[in-house]
Design an enzyme around this catalytic site. Structure first.
Site, short mmCIF file in Angstrom:
data_model
loop_
_atom_site.label_atom_id
_atom_site.label_comp_id
_atom_site.label_asym_id
_atom_site.label_seq_id
_atom_site.Cartn_x
_atom_site.Cartn_y
_atom_site.Cartn_z
N SER A 64 16.96 30.62 -27.81
CA SER A 64 16.08 30.82 -28.96
C SER A 64 15.62 32.25 -29.20
O SER A 64 15.06 32.55 -30.24
CB SER A 64 14.85 29.92 -28.84
OG SER A 64 15.21 28.59 -29.13
N LYS A 105 5.45 34.42 -31.97
CA LYS A 105 6.04 33.13 -32.33
C LYS A 105 4.93 32.08 -32.32
O LYS A 105 4.08 32.06 -31.42
CB LYS A 105 7.13 32.78 -31.32
CG LYS A 105 7.97 31.56 -31.70
CD LYS A 105 9.10 31.36 -30.67
CE LYS A 105 9.97 30.16 -31.00
NZ LYS A 105 11.04 29.95 -30.00
N SER A 134 15.46 29.28 -32.14
CA SER A 134 14.29 28.91 -32.89
C SER A 134 13.32 30.06 -33.17
O SER A 134 12.46 29.92 -34.04
CB SER A 134 13.52 27.83 -32.12
OG SER A 134 13.04 28.34 -30.89
#
Lengths: 551, 578
Positions: free
Chosen positions: A233, A134, A209
């Site tokens: 997330s 990420k 996210s």
């Protein structure tokens, strides 16, 4: 075996596996000791016929162990594995857009690994495993933007601790994945750079996210990925994309190198296509870190070796396990397809021997507003460093205050600005007691409620999100609707507990069926119990294939 | 913009980006500075070596919350002559109320939250790392030494140590604050409710004082802005940031508003400096900014309960500057009262200007700044065991006030007490000389006299010289029992200071033993008298003053070694006896 076959793994591939060759590293990574048992157990087909479990060919297996087998048996070279993944990554990237950056070094690193294999040097437990990162995790050799314009092109001078540990274990960092800017969002639509699609239905969001990290694993663009979870997330996108998502206990994994959103809630976690893979990853990335004062001193258990092989399962492998289904998560307002998938999953757990009871968490509905106050408050502070002085984009201006103003108004996206404003407000003199302090009190109540519930139950279960994946653009103009989607997950962050999302079923959408994830919640630092239940659940769930058919 | 990795970029730009400029705190030496990613005037960019970086000048740099620049100038300056006329009658009617916030920079090896060295005076931006630069993803980890030092100071000030304190974030934007917040302690400081005791100088009236300490808390320092073209922001075309100081640990010591005069305030600061030096937790150097005092001053009519409007004064880099600044500020405020202009005393921060010897407005405070404090989530609470506190307590040295009371009890004058107890090393040396058996008064005199003069001359501390306390005690004893004369003693002392060794060995090696044998002395006297018959005649005819001449001759002949008492006795016998 071609890597393509791994998309819907054939059971027979396991029988080819030779036992793992152990090396000196085995002491550092004891979980490998049991790994081959699973494979063997599988092939021996000794699952008791009393278990009402079908031996479906779709049963998820460990991609990580498969890669290790391939390398050690010389069936494939690391370069071949990496090339397979890279070509698939590139082909699918045009549709999915899960990556913000793809590494230029992965093949070179794979070559190095092959030399080590040839030299019979000890290989790390993740040797040759391509993983996505990420983009809010700092990486030395790849840009790290946090999905924000303000950090466009920013290259950190260090690797995040979790990334360093992955690399030290031999894994190949394959690229940086898309996300909502600084982790603020639930659909990955708040990225400053691109919108990622859900591999199950390209018109749907992958969740967020960590949407890029979930989508890239679902699309088999890499074996596994690292993500972060502040309010869901990891778990919500895992549910939307039909992959396994693991949010560890707060303090289990070092946050060093994770661009802070809300420091007291943020955790680094991982995605995989099997519970076994997330267990192996967790074992690698966990542990105390002298660079993170909030990382726990607790010993890291050998998570993967605690997962039973299917062959060794008793009639009722979860016999005696007390599981609480959180009542407030299966009420009106939650998508009926999701609710029915969760009930089915609960039934299955019962069949496996678990004692299912409904549990009420009275503070459940309080968590969401408290979460948004605390997370925004911390975010307003954590994002103050993006001021254009030392790094990142600076907008020219005639004086310092205007420079701050221009840089930040041009650098941050709308959602980030909204949260900074809300957080600044909540911490301001005269409002602190009514907002921040009150939210902290709610947090304590939520923690107590969970603690009590986890006295009566060993694990709690709930959906990971109130709906399956929704359409791109559907909620972009309705922040509150977007926030409401975090209902199932934020309480876990407030309490600092570990949670695991395992695909458990589907809802029927307008056309394409969409996956639903089952969330297991355990007491703090009780990841083993959660992983074990999730693993047994996943291995016995039956005739469900969580590989996106579009691919 | 495409950026190099930060560390790399700094390395690359380091050699080319030095600028010579004077530091904010008027340091004597020019300070080369690195333009980090800098703020600068467009007109300079073409010639500047930093052209790959953006720019922006700091015409409104004063961006701390609730604060704005003002052109307001000190009122008193224009009315000085007029107001001094009535000051003698005005001043006694008023009482000043003074409180001090002191930042003490701790002398830990590394910074508060990272492992960068924290020493002063390094090349700009050489002691920095991702953590103290506030790079994304970096986290603070507390240096345990900071807690240790804080507890020590807390105990030394008789404060209550909070076994469970925490850190908070103090938030504001400024170019020298990398994270956009300072890690500090807000509502639960590590220590609170203490006091400090001191003795005012005898020559200034003397007296014992006890001032309250409200709290002591731990925090990190900010970086340093260096304004091009001078030491002030105004008129400077651009500023540069040096982050060497960012993250250096500080203790903030907040006093109660217990002081009433500039002298008391200066002595408070001096005692605090003495204390941190005794404890070895800071060098307390005001010039280097290792100890910085912000003083709050207000005045009120004597007998009034209510405090007047307080004014904060900054930028005093010595105790005497502090005293002068406060006394100036008191006069300024009192004279405004005298003119019926009390409303012109406003809440503001004023700078002490050493050049003009007055305070000037730096910025006005519009209400209270809102720093939006909240608990620092990156750091666990600071939980201290009682056993740790006990251990720190037992490791404390004898503190200045205890030392002064002990010396006083031994019979030293307060003047001597204050000199000897002023410096930890001197007092330790003095104590060791006494332990080695020397006479109290003689030891005090030697240390305050010849030794102090030597140290001052050579710009050394007592730790730098080779003289041991034992050697000094031995020297004192040798003078006392007549083995050597006091005059020889002074010579031997210089040797001991330079070379070390024992007093006895030097005296013996140089043949400096005092001549005390009456027969030898008598022979020497005879010789001198025989060599100066004319003077002997004159003496006998009544010029008694010539005794000194004979004494001088004898001293000279003996190389100063002759015992003066015996010499005089025998000389007189010979001169008068015949």
């Amino acid at each position: 075996m071609s890597m393509g076959s791994s998309l819907c793994p054939a059971f027979s591939t396991f029988t080819k596996h030779s036992p793992l060759v152990f090396n000196r590293n085995v002491h550092a990574y004891p979980f490998l000791r049991n790994c081959n048992c699973i494979a063997r157990g599988y092939s021996q087909k000794t699952v008791d016929s009393n278990v009402s479990v079908s031996e479906a060919p779709t049963r998820p297996h460990s991609e990580i162990l498969r890669i290790r087998e391939s390398l050690l048996s010389r069936e494939k070279t690391a370069v071949e594995i990496a090339e397979d993944y890279l070509s698939r990554l590139k082909e699918r990237e045009t549709k999915i857009k899960s990556f913000l950056y793809v590494s230029e070094h992965a093949l070179q690193e794979a070559e190095q690994l092959d030399k080590m294999v040839a030299a019979k040097s000890p290989l790390g437990p993740l040797a040759g495993v391509p993983f996505g990162i990420k983009d809010n995790l700092c990486t030395l050799d790849m840009p790290s933007t946090g999905g924000s314009k303000i950090l466009e092109g920013y290259r950190p001078p260090f690797d995040a601790t979790c990334v360093r540990k992955m690399k030290e274990a031999g894994a190949l960092a394959i690229g940086k994945t898309n996300l909502d800017e600084f982790g603020m969002g639930s659909s990955t639509e708040n990225s400053a750079f691109q919108v990622t699609s859900n591999p199950w239905d390209l018109s749907k969001v992958p969740g967020g996210s960590s949407g890029g990290s979930a989508a890239c694993v679902a699309a088999r663009q890499c074996t596994c990925s690292l993500g972060s979870d502040t309010g869901g997330s990891i778990r919500q996108p895992a549910s939307f994309c039909g992959v396994v998502g693991l949010k560890p206990s707060y303090g289990r994994v070092s946050r060093y190198g994770l661009m802070a959103f809300a420091s007291s809630l943020d955790v680094v976690g991982c995605f995989g296509t099997s519970v076994m893979d997330t267990a192996i990853l967790l074992e690698v990335i966990s542990g105390q870190d002298s660079l993170d004062a909030t990382s726990s001193l607790l010993q890291v258990p050998s998570y993967s070796s605690l997962l039973p092989s299917i062959g060794s399962l008793e009639t009722k492998p979860l016999d005696g396990l007390r599981i609480g289904l959180i009542k407030e998560t299966v009420v009106d307002g939650v998508d009926s397809g999701v609710v029915s998938a969760i009930f089915k999953a609960a039934d299955h757990l019962q069949v496996l021997g678990a004692k299912i009871q409904e549990v009420s968490l009275l503070s459940f509905s309080l968590g969401l507003p408290a979460y948004y106050i605390l997370a925004c408050s911390e975010a307003s502070s954590n994002l103050a460093r993006y001021d254009g002085i030392r790094y990142g984009n600076r907008a020219p201006a005639d004086d310092l205050v205007s420079m701050y103003g221009n840089s930040r108004s041009q650098g941050f996206g709308q959602e980030v600005k909204r949260r900074i404003l809300m957080g600044t407000y909540a911490l301001s003199a005269g409002y602190y007691d009514a907002f921040y302090k009150k939210a902290q009190q709610v947090r304590t109540i939520v923690q107590t409620d969970f603690k009590n519930a986890l006295k009566d139950c060993d694990l709690l279960i709930s959906p990971a999100a109130p709906t399956a994946a929704y359409s791109i653009g559907e909620k972009t103009n309705d922040p509150l609707a977007m926030y409401a989607g975090d209902l199932m997950t934020v309480n876990v962050n407030l309490a600092g507990l570990p949670a695991l999302v395992v695909p458990c079923g589907f809802t029927a959408g307008e056309g394409q069926k969409l996956p639903v994830g089952l969330q297991f919640i355990a007491a703090a630092f009780d990841e083993e119990r959660m992983l074990r239940a999730g693993h047994i659940f996943e291995q016995t769930i039956g005739d469900l294939c969580f590989v996106p058919p579009l691919l | 913009m495409g950026e190099l990795p930060l560390c790399q970029r700094m390395l690359l730009s380091l050699p080319s980006s030095f600028r010579v400029s004077h530091s904010y705190w008027r340091s004597q030496r020019p300070l080369p500075l690195l333009s980090l990613h800098l703020l600068r005037n467009p007109s300079l960019t073409s010639a500047s070596p930093f052209s790959l970086l953006g720019y922006c000048h700091l015409s409104s740099l004063n961006a701390a919350p609730g604060v704005r620049r003002s052109k307001f100038r000190a009122h008193v300056a224009t009315d000085e002559v007029r107001s001094t006329v009535s000051m003698d009658t005005l001043l006694p009617q008023f009482e000043a109320v003074i409180g001090i916030e002191t930042h003490v920079q701790l002398s830990t090896d590394t910074k508060a939250f990272c492992s960068c060295p924290s020493q002063y005076g390094a090349e700009p931006n050489s002691n920095i790392c991702p953590i103290c630069m506030g790079l994304p993803g970096c986290l603070p980890v507390l240096n345990a030494k900071v807690v240790e030092y804080a507890v020590k100071l807390g105990l030394a000030l008789g404060a209550k140590i909070n076994l469970d304190s925490k850190f908070d974030r103090k938030q504001y934007f400024y170019a020298d604050l990398p994270k956009g917040y300072q890690i500090s302690q807000f509502d639960i400081p590590i220590a609170s409710n203490g006091s400090i005791e001191l003795d005012l100088p005898v020559e200034l009236g003397g007296g014992h004082r006890r001032f309250g300490i409200t709290r002591i808390h731990m925090e990190e320092d900010a970086g340093k802005l260096v304004h091009a073209g001078g030491d002030r922001l105004s008129g400077s075309p651009y500023s540069q940031v040096d982050l060497n100081r960012a993250g250096v640990p500080l203790l903030e010591v907040v006093s109660e508003p217990d002081m009433r005069t500039g002298l008391e305030a200066a002595e408070y600061a001096a005692e605090l400096q003495r204390l941190v030096r005794y404890l070895g937790i800071s060098n307390g150097n005001m010039q280097e900014g290792s100890m910085r005092c912000d003083v709050n001053v207000s005045v009120r009519k004597k007998g009034d309960e209510k405090f007047g409007t307080k004014v904060e004064i900054k930028n005093m880099n010595s105790f005497s500057a502090m005293q002068r600044a406060i006394d100036f500020e008191i006069s300024r405020q009192v004279s405004l009262h005298g003119e019926g202009q009390a409303s012109k005393i406003v809440q503001e921060t004023r700078l002490w200007e050493e050049g003009s010897q007055r305070t000037i407005t730096m910025r006005l405070k519009e209400g209270l700044a809102d720093y939006r404090y909240f608990p620092e989530p990156d750091l666990p609470n600071v939980v201290i065991e009682k056993a740790f506190v006990d251990e720190m307590c037992s490791s404390l040295p004898e503190l200045p006030n205890e030392k002064r009371r002990r010396y006083e009890g031994m019979g030293l004058s307060m003047q001597d007490v204050l000199i000897l107890a002023n410096d930890y090393d001197i007092s330790r040396f003095f104590d060791e000389v006494l332990t080695a058996g020397a006479d109290l008064k003689l030891a005090a005199n030697w240390i305050m006299g010849d030794i102090a003069a030597y140290l001052k001359n050579e710009k050394m501390t007592v730790n730098d010289v080779n003289l041991t306390p034992e050697a000094l005690a031995e020297l004192i004893l040798m003078i006392q029992n007549g083995t050597i004369s006091g005059k020889i003693g002074k010579e031997v002392l210089v040797d001991l200071l330079r070379e070390g060794g024992s007093a006895k060995s030097i005296v013996e090696a140089k043949g400096l033993l005092q001549i005390s044998d009456p027969l030898t002395i008598a022979a020497m006297v005879d010789k001198v008298l025989a060599e100066n018959p004319k003077q002997v005649e004159e003496y006998k005819s009544g010029k008694k003053k010539l005794q000194g001449f004979f004494g001088g001759q004898l001293m000279k002949a003996s190389g100063g070694k002759i015992n003066p008492t015996l010499m005089n006795k025998i000389l007189l016998e010979k001169l008068n006896g015949n």
